[in-house]
Design a protein around this motif. Structure first.
Motif, short mmCIF file in Angstrom:
data_model
loop_
_atom_site.label_atom_id
_atom_site.label_comp_id
_atom_site.label_asym_id
_atom_site.label_seq_id
_atom_site.Cartn_x
_atom_site.Cartn_y
_atom_site.Cartn_z
N THR A 27 0.84 -1.19 0.00
CA THR A 27 0.00 0.00 0.00
C THR A 27 0.88 1.25 0.00
OG1 THR A 27 -0.06 0.19 2.41
CG2 THR A 27 -1.71 -1.24 1.38
N ASN A 29 0.77 3.72 1.97
CA ASN A 29 1.16 4.00 3.35
C ASN A 29 2.36 3.16 3.78
OD1 ASN A 29 0.33 5.89 5.13
ND2 ASN A 29 -1.21 4.63 6.15
N ARG A 39 3.78 10.53 2.14
CA ARG A 39 2.94 9.55 1.47
C ARG A 39 2.49 10.06 0.11
NH1 ARG A 39 -2.14 9.53 0.61
NH2 ARG A 39 -2.54 11.24 2.07
N SER A 43 2.73 8.42 -3.47
CA SER A 43 1.52 8.24 -4.27
C SER A 43 1.73 8.74 -5.70
CB SER A 43 0.35 8.97 -3.64
OG SER A 43 -0.48 8.07 -2.94
N PRO A 57 -3.11 -1.10 -9.34
CA PRO A 57 -3.71 -1.00 -8.02
C PRO A 57 -4.77 -2.09 -7.82
CG PRO A 57 -4.63 0.68 -9.47
CD PRO A 57 -3.67 -0.12 -10.29
N GLN A 59 -7.67 -2.75 -5.00
CA GLN A 59 -8.32 -2.28 -3.78
C GLN A 59 -8.75 -3.44 -2.91
OE1 GLN A 59 -10.24 1.25 -4.32
NE2 GLN A 59 -10.51 1.56 -2.11
N GLU A 63 -7.81 -0.10 1.77
CA GLU A 63 -6.41 -0.13 1.34
C GLU A 63 -6.31 -0.45 -0.14
OE1 GLU A 63 -3.74 -1.51 5.09
OE2 GLU A 63 -5.05 -3.05 4.25
N ILE A 64 -5.25 0.07 -0.75
CA ILE A 64 -4.99 -0.22 -2.16
C ILE A 64 -3.59 -0.81 -2.27
CG2 ILE A 64 -4.81 0.73 -4.48
CD1 ILE A 64 -6.72 2.92 -3.70
N PHE A 65 -3.54 -2.03 -2.68
CA PHE A 65 -2.25 -2.69 -2.85
C PHE A 65 -1.78 -2.49 -4.29
CE2 PHE A 65 -1.51 -4.96 1.12
CZ PHE A 65 -2.76 -4.91 1.71
N TYR A 66 -0.55 -2.06 -4.42
CA TYR A 66 0.04 -1.88 -5.74
C TYR A 66 0.94 -3.08 -6.05
CZ TYR A 66 -1.87 2.77 -6.03
OH TYR A 66 -2.75 3.83 -6.10
#
Lengths: 108, 108
Positions: A27, A29, A39, A43, A57, A59, A63-66
DNA sequence: TATGTTTGCAACCGATTAGTTGCCAATCAA
DNA sequence: TTGATTGGCAACTAATCGGTTGCAAACATA
Protein backbone atom coordinates in the motif's frame (compact mmCIF):
# COMPACT_ATOMS: atom_id res chain seq x y z
CA UNK A 1 4.57 13.61 -21.44
CA UNK A 2 6.77 10.62 -21.91
CA UNK A 3 5.26 7.68 -20.11
CA UNK A 4 7.34 4.61 -20.64
CA UNK A 5 9.24 2.08 -18.64
CA UNK A 6 12.51 3.99 -19.06
CA UNK A 7 10.95 7.05 -17.51
CA UNK A 8 9.57 4.83 -14.75
CA UNK A 9 12.99 3.53 -13.70
CA UNK A 10 14.82 6.84 -14.09
CA UNK A 11 14.15 7.89 -10.52
CA UNK A 12 15.97 6.05 -7.69
CA UNK A 13 12.98 6.21 -5.35
CA UNK A 14 10.84 4.68 -8.06
CA UNK A 15 13.37 1.90 -8.60
CA UNK A 16 13.25 1.20 -4.88
CA UNK A 17 9.45 1.10 -4.97
CA UNK A 18 9.58 -1.30 -7.90
CA UNK A 19 12.01 -3.54 -6.04
CA UNK A 20 9.76 -3.54 -2.96
CA UNK A 21 6.52 -4.37 -4.75
CA UNK A 22 8.34 -7.04 -6.70
CA UNK A 23 8.50 -8.99 -3.44
CA UNK A 24 4.88 -8.40 -2.52
CA UNK A 25 2.09 -5.94 -3.32
CA UNK A 26 2.17 -2.95 -0.97
CA UNK A 27 0.00 0.00 0.00
CA UNK A 28 1.10 3.65 -0.41
CA UNK A 29 1.16 4.00 3.35
CA UNK A 30 3.39 1.00 3.91
CA UNK A 31 5.65 2.11 1.07
CA UNK A 32 6.02 5.65 2.37
CA UNK A 33 7.33 4.32 5.67
CA UNK A 34 10.33 2.99 3.77
CA UNK A 35 11.35 6.43 2.57
CA UNK A 36 12.00 9.90 3.91
CA UNK A 37 9.34 11.47 1.76
CA UNK A 38 5.63 12.04 2.33
CA UNK A 39 2.94 9.55 1.47
CA UNK A 40 1.73 11.93 -1.20
CA UNK A 41 5.11 11.91 -2.89
CA UNK A 42 5.07 8.12 -2.91
CA UNK A 43 1.52 8.24 -4.27
CA UNK A 44 2.67 10.39 -7.17
CA UNK A 45 5.41 7.89 -7.97
CA UNK A 46 2.82 5.11 -7.86
CA UNK A 47 0.54 7.11 -10.11
CA UNK A 48 3.31 7.39 -12.68
CA UNK A 49 4.09 3.69 -12.39
CA UNK A 50 0.42 2.93 -13.04
CA UNK A 51 0.42 5.22 -16.08
CA UNK A 52 3.47 3.38 -17.37
CA UNK A 53 1.69 0.10 -16.63
CA UNK A 54 4.51 -0.96 -14.37
CA UNK A 55 2.17 -1.28 -11.38
CA UNK A 56 -1.54 -1.97 -10.99
CA UNK A 57 -3.71 -1.00 -8.02
CA UNK A 58 -5.84 -3.63 -6.28
CA UNK A 59 -8.32 -2.28 -3.78
CA UNK A 60 -8.97 -4.25 -0.64
CA UNK A 61 -11.28 -2.49 1.76
CA UNK A 62 -9.90 1.00 2.25
CA UNK A 63 -6.41 -0.13 1.34
CA UNK A 64 -4.99 -0.22 -2.16
CA UNK A 65 -2.25 -2.69 -2.85
CA UNK A 66 0.04 -1.88 -5.74
CA UNK A 67 1.36 -4.88 -7.60
CA UNK A 68 4.31 -4.98 -9.98
CA UNK A 69 3.54 -5.86 -13.58
CA UNK A 70 6.62 -7.94 -14.08
CA UNK A 71 6.10 -8.24 -17.82
CA UNK A 72 6.85 -4.56 -18.24
CA UNK A 73 10.36 -5.17 -17.01
CA UNK A 74 10.87 -7.40 -20.02
CA UNK A 75 10.74 -4.31 -22.22
CA UNK A 76 14.00 -3.13 -20.70
CA UNK A 77 15.47 -6.55 -21.21
CA UNK A 78 14.32 -6.51 -24.80
CA UNK A 79 15.93 -3.13 -25.45
CA UNK A 80 19.18 -4.41 -23.96
CA UNK A 81 19.15 -7.30 -26.39
CA UNK A 82 20.79 -5.21 -29.12
CA UNK A 83 23.84 -4.62 -26.91
CA UNK A 84 24.05 -7.98 -25.31
CA UNK A 85 25.89 -9.66 -28.17
CA UNK A 86 28.58 -7.00 -27.74
CA UNK A 87 29.39 -8.05 -24.23
CA UNK A 88 27.93 -11.37 -23.29
CA UNK A 89 29.58 -14.65 -23.81
CA UNK A 90 28.13 -16.08 -20.65
CA UNK A 91 24.66 -15.53 -22.02
CA UNK A 92 25.10 -18.94 -23.37
CA UNK A 93 22.52 -20.73 -21.27
CA UNK A 94 24.74 -23.59 -20.27
CA UNK A 95 27.57 -21.30 -19.23
CA UNK A 96 25.16 -19.30 -17.16
CA UNK A 97 23.74 -22.39 -15.57
CA UNK A 98 27.11 -23.85 -14.66
CA UNK A 99 28.49 -20.54 -13.48
CA UNK A 100 25.55 -19.95 -11.20
CA UNK A 101 25.72 -23.43 -9.80
CA UNK A 102 29.39 -23.04 -9.02
CA UNK A 103 29.21 -19.68 -7.34
CA UNK A 104 25.76 -19.49 -5.87
CA UNK A 105 23.90 -22.02 -3.81
CA UNK A 106 21.45 -19.58 -2.31
CA UNK A 107 18.91 -17.59 -4.25
CA UNK A 108 18.66 -13.84 -3.85
CA UNK B 1 22.22 16.04 -10.10
CA UNK B 2 21.54 12.40 -10.63
CA UNK B 3 24.07 11.02 -13.06
CA UNK B 4 23.62 7.35 -13.57
CA UNK B 5 22.90 4.92 -16.34
CA UNK B 6 19.16 5.00 -15.64
CA UNK B 7 19.11 8.73 -16.12
CA UNK B 8 21.14 8.25 -19.29
CA UNK B 9 18.59 5.96 -20.91
CA UNK B 10 15.52 7.87 -19.74
CA UNK B 11 15.44 10.09 -22.82
CA UNK B 12 14.47 8.55 -26.18
CA UNK B 13 16.94 10.67 -28.14
CA UNK B 14 19.68 9.51 -25.81
CA UNK B 15 18.66 5.90 -26.30
CA UNK B 16 18.87 6.43 -30.05
CA UNK B 17 22.33 7.97 -29.69
CA UNK B 18 23.43 5.02 -27.59
CA UNK B 19 22.13 2.61 -30.21
CA UNK B 20 23.99 4.48 -32.96
CA UNK B 21 27.36 4.67 -31.24
CA UNK B 22 26.99 1.03 -30.28
CA UNK B 23 27.52 0.26 -33.96
CA UNK B 24 30.48 2.60 -34.37
CA UNK B 25 31.94 5.68 -32.68
CA UNK B 26 30.42 8.88 -34.08
CA UNK B 27 31.02 12.63 -33.97
CA UNK B 28 28.45 15.12 -32.63
CA UNK B 29 28.07 16.51 -36.13
CA UNK B 30 27.35 13.15 -37.71
CA UNK B 31 24.97 12.26 -34.87
CA UNK B 32 23.01 15.49 -35.13
CA UNK B 33 22.25 14.74 -38.76
CA UNK B 34 20.26 11.75 -37.59
CA UNK B 35 17.88 13.88 -35.51
CA UNK B 36 15.67 16.92 -35.88
CA UNK B 37 17.46 18.80 -33.13
CA UNK B 38 20.48 21.07 -33.20
CA UNK B 39 24.04 19.87 -32.89
CA UNK B 40 24.24 21.65 -29.56
CA UNK B 41 21.31 19.68 -28.22
CA UNK B 42 23.04 16.46 -29.29
CA UNK B 43 26.23 17.71 -27.66
CA UNK B 44 24.42 18.20 -24.38
CA UNK B 45 23.13 14.64 -24.55
CA UNK B 46 26.66 13.44 -25.26
CA UNK B 47 27.95 15.47 -22.35
CA UNK B 48 25.49 13.77 -20.03
CA UNK B 49 26.42 10.36 -21.45
CA UNK B 50 30.09 11.13 -20.74
CA UNK B 51 29.25 12.19 -17.18
CA UNK B 52 27.41 8.90 -16.74
CA UNK B 53 30.41 7.11 -18.23
CA UNK B 54 28.20 5.63 -20.91
CA UNK B 55 30.25 7.25 -23.67
CA UNK B 56 33.86 8.40 -23.94
CA UNK B 57 35.25 11.03 -26.31
CA UNK B 58 38.20 10.23 -28.54
CA UNK B 59 39.69 13.20 -30.32
CA UNK B 60 40.97 12.75 -33.82
CA UNK B 61 42.14 15.98 -35.36
CA UNK B 62 39.35 18.47 -34.92
CA UNK B 63 36.77 15.72 -34.74
CA UNK B 64 35.72 13.98 -31.55
CA UNK B 65 34.38 10.48 -31.84
CA UNK B 66 32.12 9.31 -29.04
CA UNK B 67 32.37 5.65 -28.25
CA UNK B 68 29.90 3.58 -26.24
CA UNK B 69 31.18 2.11 -22.99
CA UNK B 70 29.36 -1.14 -23.37
CA UNK B 71 30.19 -2.27 -19.86
CA UNK B 72 27.92 0.41 -18.46
CA UNK B 73 24.97 -1.28 -20.10
CA UNK B 74 25.67 -4.28 -17.92
CA UNK B 75 24.61 -2.24 -14.91
CA UNK B 76 21.07 -2.20 -16.25
CA UNK B 77 21.28 -5.89 -16.86
CA UNK B 78 22.50 -6.41 -13.34
CA UNK B 79 19.65 -4.40 -11.86
CA UNK B 80 17.19 -6.48 -13.89
CA UNK B 81 18.64 -9.63 -12.40
CA UNK B 82 16.41 -9.36 -9.32
CA UNK B 83 13.30 -9.52 -11.49
CA UNK B 84 14.46 -11.98 -14.07
CA UNK B 85 13.77 -15.07 -12.04
CA UNK B 86 10.13 -13.97 -11.93
CA UNK B 87 9.70 -14.14 -15.65
CA UNK B 88 12.37 -15.97 -17.59
CA UNK B 89 11.87 -19.45 -18.98
CA UNK B 90 15.56 -20.00 -19.39
CA UNK B 91 16.03 -19.18 -15.73
CA UNK B 92 13.28 -21.57 -14.81
CA UNK B 93 15.63 -24.25 -16.07
CA UNK B 94 18.03 -23.11 -13.41
CA UNK B 95 15.30 -22.85 -10.78
CA UNK B 96 14.21 -26.36 -11.52
CA UNK B 97 17.71 -27.70 -11.18
CA UNK B 98 18.34 -25.81 -7.97
CA UNK B 99 15.07 -27.00 -6.55
CA UNK B 100 16.01 -30.56 -7.30
CA UNK B 101 19.39 -30.11 -5.68
CA UNK B 102 17.83 -28.52 -2.63
CA UNK B 103 15.62 -31.54 -2.00
CA UNK B 104 12.93 -29.47 -3.67
CA UNK B 105 10.34 -27.50 -1.83
CA UNK B 106 7.83 -26.67 -4.53
CA UNK B 107 7.75 -26.91 -8.30
CA UNK B 108 6.96 -24.19 -10.88
C1' DT C 1 47.83 33.70 -43.61
C1' DA C 2 42.94 33.70 -44.32
C1' DT C 3 38.83 31.02 -44.32
C1' DG C 4 35.74 27.43 -43.38
C1' DT C 5 34.68 23.36 -40.31
C1' DT C 6 34.03 21.13 -35.94
C1' DT C 7 33.15 21.51 -31.36
C1' DG C 8 32.50 23.12 -26.54
C1' DC C 9 30.71 26.66 -23.48
C1' DA C 10 27.40 30.07 -21.74
C1' DA C 11 23.04 32.22 -21.35
C1' DC C 12 18.46 31.79 -21.83
C1' DC C 13 13.51 29.67 -22.07
C1' DG C 14 9.36 26.86 -21.39
C1' DA C 15 7.93 22.42 -19.72
C1' DT C 16 8.44 18.78 -16.57
C1' DT C 17 9.83 16.72 -12.19
C1' DA C 18 9.89 15.63 -7.41
C1' DG C 19 8.65 17.25 -3.61
C1' DT C 20 5.52 19.88 -0.26
C1' DT C 21 0.87 21.24 2.30
C1' DG C 22 -4.03 21.19 2.64
C1' DC C 23 -8.32 19.10 2.03
C1' DC C 24 -12.03 15.73 1.33
C1' DA C 25 -14.10 11.02 0.46
C1' DA C 26 -14.40 6.37 1.79
C1' DT C 27 -13.86 2.76 4.98
C1' DC C 28 -13.28 0.61 9.43
C1' DA C 29 -13.73 0.27 14.43
C1' DA C 30 -15.60 1.90 18.84
C1' DT D 1 -22.75 7.84 15.05
C1' DT D 2 -18.32 9.43 16.01
C1' DG D 3 -13.54 9.33 15.22
C1' DA D 4 -9.38 7.49 13.21
C1' DT D 5 -7.11 5.56 9.17
C1' DT D 6 -6.20 5.30 4.29
C1' DG D 7 -5.53 7.41 0.09
C1' DG D 8 -6.71 10.42 -3.96
C1' DC D 9 -6.79 15.24 -5.76
C1' DA D 10 -5.38 20.10 -6.24
C1' DA D 11 -2.35 23.91 -5.83
C1' DC D 12 2.09 25.43 -5.24
C1' DT D 13 7.43 25.59 -5.48
C1' DA D 14 12.28 25.01 -6.58
C1' DA D 15 15.19 22.49 -9.42
C1' DT D 16 16.13 20.09 -13.52
C1' DC D 17 15.50 18.97 -18.45
C1' DG D 18 15.59 19.41 -23.32
C1' DG D 19 15.88 22.54 -26.36
C1' DT D 20 17.44 27.08 -28.51
C1' DT D 21 20.91 30.97 -30.15
C1' DG D 22 25.33 33.11 -30.03
C1' DC D 23 30.15 32.92 -29.71
C1' DA D 24 35.03 31.63 -29.34
C1' DA D 25 38.72 28.10 -29.69
C1' DA D 26 41.05 24.61 -32.25
C1' DC D 27 42.03 22.46 -36.38
C1' DA D 28 42.28 21.79 -41.63
C1' DT D 29 42.97 23.59 -46.02
C1' DA D 30 43.45 26.84 -49.82
Amino acid sequence: MRRDIFQAIADPTRRAIIALIALQPMTPNALSQEFDITRQAVSKHLQLLVECEVATPHQQGREIFYRLEIDKMKEIDHWLEQFRKNWERRYNQLDELLNTLNTNKNEQ
